[in-house]
Each structure stands twice: as structure tokens, then as C-alpha cells.
Write a protein that holds these residues in place. Structure first.
Motif, PDB file in Angstrom:
ATOM      1  N   SER A 411     -27.271 -20.877  -0.250  1.00  0.00           N
ATOM      2  CA  SER A 411     -26.679 -19.798  -0.891  1.00  0.00           C
ATOM      3  C   SER A 411     -26.976 -18.598   0.218  1.00  0.00           C
ATOM      4  N   MET A 412     -27.983 -18.300   0.645  1.00  0.00           N
ATOM      5  CA  MET A 412     -28.232 -17.189   1.465  1.00  0.00           C
ATOM      6  C   MET A 412     -27.196 -17.362   2.789  1.00  0.00           C
ATOM      7  N   SER A 413     -27.042 -18.588   3.220  1.00  0.00           N
ATOM      8  CA  SER A 413     -26.273 -18.690   4.432  1.00  0.00           C
ATOM      9  C   SER A 413     -24.876 -18.516   4.197  1.00  0.00           C
ATOM     10  N   ILE A 414     -24.314 -18.644   2.837  1.00  0.00           N
ATOM     11  CA  ILE A 414     -23.041 -18.819   2.605  1.00  0.00           C
ATOM     12  C   ILE A 414     -22.963 -17.068   2.345  1.00  0.00           C
ATOM     13  N   ALA A 415     -23.728 -16.512   1.521  1.00  0.00           N
ATOM     14  CA  ALA A 415     -23.675 -15.233   1.438  1.00  0.00           C
ATOM     15  C   ALA A 415     -23.729 -14.216   2.779  1.00  0.00           C
ATOM     16  N   THR A 416     -24.388 -14.762   3.886  1.00  0.00           N
ATOM     17  CA  THR A 416     -24.284 -14.254   5.144  1.00  0.00           C
ATOM     18  C   THR A 416     -22.773 -14.512   5.674  1.00  0.00           C
ATOM     19  N   LEU A 417     -22.167 -15.518   5.634  1.00  0.00           N
ATOM     20  CA  LEU A 417     -20.772 -15.713   6.114  1.00  0.00           C
ATOM     21  C   LEU A 417     -19.827 -14.792   5.258  1.00  0.00           C
ATOM     22  N   LEU A 418     -20.144 -14.572   3.882  1.00  0.00           N
ATOM     23  CA  LEU A 418     -19.249 -13.720   3.271  1.00  0.00           C
ATOM     24  C   LEU A 418     -19.432 -12.099   3.709  1.00  0.00           C
ATOM     25  N   LEU A 419     -20.647 -11.793   3.982  1.00  0.00           N
ATOM     26  CA  LEU A 419     -20.967 -10.538   4.732  1.00  0.00           C
ATOM     27  C   LEU A 419     -20.209 -10.497   5.901  1.00  0.00           C
ATOM     28  N   TRP A 574     -19.106 -23.485  11.253  1.00  0.00           N
ATOM     29  CA  TRP A 574     -19.550 -22.407  10.465  1.00  0.00           C
ATOM     30  C   TRP A 574     -20.415 -22.793   9.653  1.00  0.00           C
ATOM     31  N   THR A 575     -20.218 -24.078   9.248  1.00  0.00           N
ATOM     32  CA  THR A 575     -20.855 -24.682   7.901  1.00  0.00           C
ATOM     33  C   THR A 575     -21.989 -26.036   8.482  1.00  0.00           C
ATOM     34  N   GLN A 576     -21.838 -26.290   9.504  1.00  0.00           N
ATOM     35  CA  GLN A 576     -22.543 -27.577   9.849  1.00  0.00           C
ATOM     36  C   GLN A 576     -24.010 -27.350   9.882  1.00  0.00           C
ATOM     37  N   GLY A 577     -24.552 -26.240  10.025  1.00  0.00           N
ATOM     38  CA  GLY A 577     -26.061 -26.163   9.597  1.00  0.00           C
ATOM     39  C   GLY A 577     -26.527 -26.486   8.210  1.00  0.00           C
ATOM     40  N   LEU A 578     -25.511 -26.148   7.535  1.00  0.00           N
ATOM     41  CA  LEU A 578     -26.025 -26.584   5.944  1.00  0.00           C
ATOM     42  C   LEU A 578     -25.979 -28.134   5.684  1.00  0.00           C
ATOM     43  N   ILE A 579     -24.995 -28.591   6.439  1.00  0.00           N
ATOM     44  CA  ILE A 579     -25.034 -30.165   6.243  1.00  0.00           C
ATOM     45  C   ILE A 579     -26.184 -30.821   6.624  1.00  0.00           C
ATOM     46  N   PHE A 580     -26.711 -30.544   7.872  1.00  0.00           N
ATOM     47  CA  PHE A 580     -27.896 -30.956   8.334  1.00  0.00           C
ATOM     48  C   PHE A 580     -28.952 -30.531   7.844  1.00  0.00           C
ATOM     49  N   ASN A 581     -29.122 -29.487   7.212  1.00  0.00           N
ATOM     50  CA  ASN A 581     -30.319 -29.009   6.724  1.00  0.00           C
ATOM     51  C   ASN A 581     -30.524 -29.604   5.347  1.00  0.00           C
ATOM     52  N   VAL A 582     -29.287 -30.262   4.450  1.00  0.00           N
ATOM     53  CA  VAL A 582     -29.550 -31.112   3.417  1.00  0.00           C
ATOM     54  C   VAL A 582     -30.571 -32.270   3.748  1.00  0.00           C
ATOM     55  N   VAL A 583     -30.061 -32.671   5.007  1.00  0.00           N
ATOM     56  CA  VAL A 583     -30.518 -34.252   5.391  1.00  0.00           C
ATOM     57  C   VAL A 583     -32.048 -33.782   5.505  1.00  0.00           C
ATOM     58  N   SER A 584     -32.450 -32.667   6.197  1.00  0.00           N
ATOM     59  CA  SER A 584     -33.757 -32.348   6.302  1.00  0.00           C
ATOM     60  C   SER A 584     -34.603 -32.261   4.920  1.00  0.00           C
ATOM     61  N   GLN A 585     -33.882 -31.531   4.119  1.00  0.00           N
ATOM     62  CA  GLN A 585     -34.338 -31.405   2.666  1.00  0.00           C
ATOM     63  C   GLN A 585     -34.904 -32.758   1.978  1.00  0.00           C
ATOM     64  N   LEU A 586     -33.746 -33.737   2.051  1.00  0.00           N
ATOM     65  CA  LEU A 586     -34.050 -35.087   1.680  1.00  0.00           C
ATOM     66  C   LEU A 586     -35.514 -35.815   2.422  1.00  0.00           C
ATOM     67  N   ILE A 587     -35.177 -35.591   3.622  1.00  0.00           N
ATOM     68  CA  ILE A 587     -36.285 -36.216   4.307  1.00  0.00           C
ATOM     69  C   ILE A 587     -37.619 -35.566   3.831  1.00  0.00           C
TER      70      ILE A 587
END
Ligand code: F6R
Length: 612
Positions: A411-419, A574-587
Motif C-alpha cells: 500500500s505504501m508503494s501504491i501511495a507513492t505512485l499516487l503521490l 511501475w508495479t512489477q516490484g510489488l509482484i516479485f515482492n509477494v513471491v518473497s512474502q510467500l517464501i
């Protein structure tokens, strides 16, 4: 981190003990190592404390609870002195019992003074000094309970949220706040106090947040709030929106996996009503900054801690591309004591899930002292940072209970893009780029849903990964901050030592670490750096086959010389980081489960870090 609960009720009842214990349970997520309560039992204070989980405190309290009208409780996260029953709060000395969050910086000096006056200490904590000091003043014949507390407050240096009761004052509960959160909850039957609204939301949503250098004298159904100069403050209770249902596991084994799975919904919540398709911008009602200021900003300075700091690092990659102005990111614990160069047109942005992190709050105050305008990217409404920034963006991610932060990062990363959209459209951000960002955000909830469907695949891989004693996360460009956050998440919940590097940097030193006990997690995106990153992967492959590739490329050959490949959908840069990050979270989650870790409350960690 430590939690405070307390109440003063109009009627004596065992339900009041239950409310204190429930309050403690609601704050368990913050991390703690001991817990206790003190309450009026007849005309005496009874103190019950225990090392370890609240369940062992409940064992001590027994099946049939005593009746009380007045009590305080605490979950302690050790700072001064081991986690032990003797160091647990409440500290009861003579007629006084206190609970304390924060650190009393001059406790040694005060302790020495009190010892010379004949006081005998039983714990190693800084907090006991507060109980001893108030008790000492209270014994002076000219001071009443409130007077003794006031006198003690003038002697304390450092950070404190305090709740204090006195054995012979069963109709008063006193609280004080200096740099550590504390709030008062009002209901028809009782007045509650807590350091965290979670502790009391089952009883009331009418809240008064104490400000720094304020104390309050409370009765059942009454409150007087004073500043430290003893002026009565005119305070208005506010209604907070927190649903106790949000803090249940809802069928999941842990809050961590629940919160990872909640991310598609969190994406929708942070975006709701905020995309301005007509102007290729965003609607951010809470920024409170003059429009012409957006054109003047010459630098952005992001300050945060931990995962919020890594969200800030990702923010740097995103915002510099959108705004073409320098974006610096500082760890708040460093920033607050450094002498960093800032200009009057540097916009300060604080990222914080809790809005209470002591270092982030101190950095915010330092930025304000320098005359900078400040924004907060904050999850917890009404938190201290949220109240002190000039403006900001609330994440609306719902409570994050697990100590390891997951949905708040997204959510912070999305808020960054909105900003970036908002500021960018006052500057040079083109319609074409804005549209790219808006489209990427529009499909993000579904895209994350797609990664979450890899859940079982990652679960099956976990035992293979958990065998390694060390891990190295690698990525390039915006996947480098994602690699750092991935390694951070893994070490927090699995206790496996992990670090992160830009993939292109390995040859400058870290290649020496590649060996049998180390697993490399390589984030490879089919973006403008694909060929460069593939060369870095080849360099790693030449030295080890302990590699797990996470990629959005369909190239089949990538699997050669690895333990496995996890494939995710190719989305916008713009959003690929969040996709990879979810993989990290699941790992991180499944490895921690495989290793039998305390997933939601990892050892030595706390959720809301309200001490420096
Ligand atoms: C990471 C984590 C911590 C926090 C950090 C900042 O999973 O939980 O690193 O990110 O303590 O906390 P907030 O965001 O509340 O300021």
C-alpha cells in the motif's frame, strides 16, 4: 513493543479483569516477553505478573476472577533488564502501581538518588524508578496523589506513556504522555486507557488522543486533561473506525498469511476514489500543500524504518522516474542525529505503518524544525505521526497485526505512485507516462491475485529452501529494493541469515560468499535490463547451482543450473516490484512455517517500535 491498558469503571466486576486481559491479548501482536496486571482488590492493590505469554498470566489469575473497578495492565518488551517476572510491569511500590512504555533516560541518576533516600529496588528496569519516585513524593505529607505524580513528572527525562493508580485513591486513574502514545476511551460504564486503540475497541470507539507533555486525571465517566504546566485542556473526543472483526485470523493459521492474502483488497482500498482519469492524475484530499509548492519542490527526502524504509527505497526508483527530481531515503534512526543538508523546498515524507515509530517521529520533528513541509504515508489513522505531518496519504490497509509488515509495504508503494502522479502533473510528467501508471494500478489487484495463486507451489518449495543456512537476494533497478525487502522479510520470520545486493554488484565482493550453504534468490525481470541481468545470473550460475530464479520471463532455458524457477506474470515496470515482492512474502512465510517459527511474533521483534 510494550502495550498499556487500564480502566476505571463505575461498578466493580470480574468483567473488568477480563477487559484488562483482553486488552493485553489485543496488543500481543506488538511483540512482548512478559505481561501483568494490577487492580484494586478490596482496599488493596493486587499485582499479578508473569514471564512469557498472556496464557501463563491467565493461569496465574485462575478460573474465578476477582472483582474490581480499577486496574492497569502491560505487555513488556524488554529494554532494561531481562524478560522476567520481577522486571515485568506493573511495578507496585508502597501504595503506587504503574505501567510504563518508553525509556526513562535519567533513570540511573534518579535510582541512585532514591537509594540514598532509603528506597529499595526490586527490578532492573528503568520503569521501577517511576513507581519509586511517585511513591516517595506521595509519602510527603503535603502532596496528594495528583500532586505526587506532577512532581515526579518534572523529574523524568526520556519517553513515557504512563498509567498510575494509588491504593488509597480507588476513584482515580492518572495517565501521562511524553513521546509514547497514549489514549483515553470513553464509554458509559468505564473510562479506558491504552497505548493502542486495538486494546479497547471492543468497548468503545470514542477516543481522546493525549498529546506529548499532557497528563489526565480520570474517573469512571470523567476526564480532565492538563498540559505539563497544569493548564486544563479543552479536548474533544473523536470517533475511530476500527472493526474488532478485522483483528481475527478468519480461518488462516497466522495473521501473516492472512495479511499477505489481503493484498488485492488493500490495493483496492488505497486506490479507492483516488485516480483522476480525466486529468491523468490522482485525487489526494489530505496533502494540504499549496498547488504552487508542487512546482517548487527541488528534492524529496523520505525517512522511515525497516520495511517502511524499503518501501521508501522503492519509492526513490519510482519517483525519480516520474518527477525527475532527486529523491533521498534515510533510515530514521540515522537521520535524526545526522546533520543532513536540506533546503527549504525539500519535501519531507515519512513512511510508517504504525505512525508511532519513535525514530520516524523524531525525524519528522527534525524536518519540521528545519521549516520543511512534510507528508506522511501512514496506515494507522490518528497515530502521532499522522497527526503531526502537514498532510498525507492514509493507506486504509486495515490493521496489520503480524509483526512482519506485508500489506503495508504494497500500500505504501501504491501511495507513492499516487503521490508521483499528483506532484508530477504540476511538473513535467507526461500524459503518456501518467496513463501507464494509472493502467498498471488499475490491474494491480488482479495481478497480485495471480501471484497469490502460486501459494501452494511456493509452499512445496519451502522445505527445500529451509535447508539453507544463508540466503542472498539479488535484483536490479527497482527489483533491488525488492531484493532487500525480501531478505528482510525472510530473516525476520525464519531467522535465516539473508542479505541483498544489486545483481550487478556481486562481482565487487559478495561473489566470495557463493558456496554450498548459501541459496541465491534471483529476481529477473524481462524489462530494459533483461540481458544485463541475465549475464549477472550466468555469473552466479558459473559459481553455484543453489539458485532460485523468480522471473516474469517465459524463457525455458533459465531453469538450467537452478534448484527451481518461479514464474510470475509480466506486468508494467511501475508495479512489477510489488509482484516479485509477494513471491518473497510467500517464501518467507512458508519457510518460517516449515522451520516451526513463531511466525506472527518473531523472537526479539516488536510491531510498533516506540523507543529509540
Ligand atoms: C518489518 C517490520 C519493521 C517495521 C519498522 C517500521 O516487517 O515490521 O521493520 O517496518 O519497524 O515500522 P512502521 O512502519 O510502523 O514505522
Amino acid at each position: 513493543m510494550c502495550g498499556i491498558i487500564g480502566l476505571i469503571a463505575s461498578k466493580s466486576s470480574p468483567n473488568n479483569i477480563e477487559a484488562l486481559v483482553l486488552g493485553l491479548k489485543r496488543m500481543e501482536y506488538r511483540g512482548y516477553d512478559s505481561a501483568g496486571i494490577a487492580f484494586m482488590a478490596g482496599n488493596q492493590i493486587k499485582t499479578v505478573r508473569s514471564k512469557g505469554k498472556i496464557a501463563s498470566l491467565e493461569d496465574k489469575l485462575g478460573q474465578s476472577l476477582e472483582s474490581t473497578k480499577l486496574g492497569i495492565g502491560h505487555t513488556r518488551w524488554a529494554t532494561h533488564g531481562d524478560p522476567s517476572e520481577i522486571n515485568a510491569h506493573p511495578h507496585t511500590v508502597g501504595k503506587i502501581s504503574i505501567v510504563h512504555n518508553g525509556i526513562i533516560e535519567n533513570y540511573q541518576e534518579l535510582k541512585q538518588e532514591l537509594i540514598e533516600l532509603g528506597c529499595e529496588f526490586s527490578s532492573e528496569t528503568d520503569s521501577e524508578v517511576v513507581a519509586q519516585l511517585i511513591n516517595y513524593y506521595y509519602q510527603q505529607s503535603d502532596l496528594d496523589f495528583v500532586g505526587a505524580v506532577r512532581q515526579a513528572l518534572t523529574r523524568l527525562k526520556g519517553a513515557y506513556g504512563l498509567a498510575i493508580i494509588a491504593e488509597d485513591q480507588p476513584d482515580q486513574l492518572i495517565v501521562a504522555r511524553q513521546a509514547s502514545p497514549l489514549l483515553i476511551g470513553l464509554s458509559d460504564h468505564a473510562t479506558y486507557i491504552a497505548s493502542d486503540p486495538m486494546a479497547i475497541i471492543s468497548y468503545t470507539d470514542r477516543i481522546i488522543y493525549l498529546e506529548d507533555k499532557e497528563y489526565a486525571v480520570l474517573g469512571a465517566g470523567s476526564y480532565q486533561v492538563y498540559d505539563f504546566d497544569h493548564n486544563l485542556r479543552d479536548v474533544t473526543p473523536e470517533t475511530i473506525e476500527l472493526d474488532p472483526g478485522q483483528i481475527q485470523k478468519s480461518g488462516y493459521d497466522h495473521f501473516l498469511i492472512k495479511e499477505i492474502m489481503e493484498q488485492p483488497e488493500a490495493v483496492i482500498n488505497v486506490l479507492r476514489g483516488r485516480i483522476d482519469k480525466q486529468n491523468f492524475s490522482s485525487h489526494l484530499g489530505g496533502l494540504n500543500l499549496p498547488d504552487d509548492y508542487f512546482r517548487k519542490i527541488d528534492r524529496i527526502l523520505i525517512v522511515a524504518c525497516g520495511t517502511a524504509y524499503y518501501a521508501g527505497l522503492l519509492g526513490k526508483y519510482l519517483l525519480e522516474k516520474m518527477l525527475n527530481i532527486p529523491v533521498d531515503v534515510e533510515m530514521a534512526s540515522e537521520f535524526r542525529y545526522r546533520d543532513p543538508a536540506t533546503s527549504k523546498n525539500t519535501l519531507g515524507v515519512v513512511y510508517s505503518q504504525s505512525g508511532e515509530t519513535a525514530d520516524s517521529l523524531a525525524s519528522l520533528r527534525e524536518m519540521k524544525r528545519r521549516g520543511m513541509l512534510t507528508l506522511g504515508i501512514i496506515n494507522t489513522a490518528g497515530s502521532t505521526i499522522a497527526r503531526e505531518v502537514d498532510g498525507g496519504i492514509y493507506l486504509h490497509a486495515g490493521p496489520e497485526i503480524s509483526v512482519a509488515s506485508t500489506k503495508a509495504f504494497s500500500s505504501m508503494s501504491i501511495a507513492t505512485l499516487l503521490l508521483g502522479l499528483e506532484i508530477g502533473r504540476y511538473r513535467q510528467l507526461s500524459i503518456e507516462r501518467s496513463m501507464e501508471v494509472i493502467q498498471a494500478l488499475g490491474s494491480l489487484a488482479n495481478d497480485i491475485e495471480g501471484v497469490l495463486s502460486l501459494d501452494q507451489e511456493i509452499k512445496l518449495l519451502a522445505s527445500k529452501i529451509a535447508k539453507f543456512g544463508h540466503m542472498m537476494y539479488l535484483g536490479r533497478d527497482s527489483l533491488y529494493p525488492i531484493a532487500i525487502e525480501g531478505s528482510h522479510k525472510l530473516k525476520e520470520v525464519s531467522y535465516i541469515q539473508a542479505e541483498a545486493y544489486p545483481a550487478g554488484e556481486m562481482k565487487h565482493g559478495a561473489n566470495a560468499l557463493l558456496g554450498d550453504d548459501l541459496l541465491v534468490v534471483f529476481f529477473l525481470s524481462n524489462n530494459f535490463l533483461y540481458d544485463k541481468a541475465k549475464s549477472n545470473l550466468a555469473e552466479v550460475k558459473a559459481r553455484t547451482s543453489n539458485i532460485l530464479v523468480v522471473t516474469d520471463s517465459e524463457e525455458q532455458d533459465l531453469a538450467r543450473g537452478t534448484i527451481d524457477v518461479i514464474r510470475v506474470k509480466r506486468v508494467s515496470d511501475w508495479t512489477q516490484g510489488l509482484i516479485f515482492n509477494v513471491v518473497s512474502q510467500l517464501i518467507a512465510y512458508y519457510v518460517a512455517v516449515d522451520l516451526g517459527r513463531d511466525v506472527d511474533q518473531p523472537r526479539n521483534l516488536a510491531k510498533s517500535v516506540t523507543v529509540e
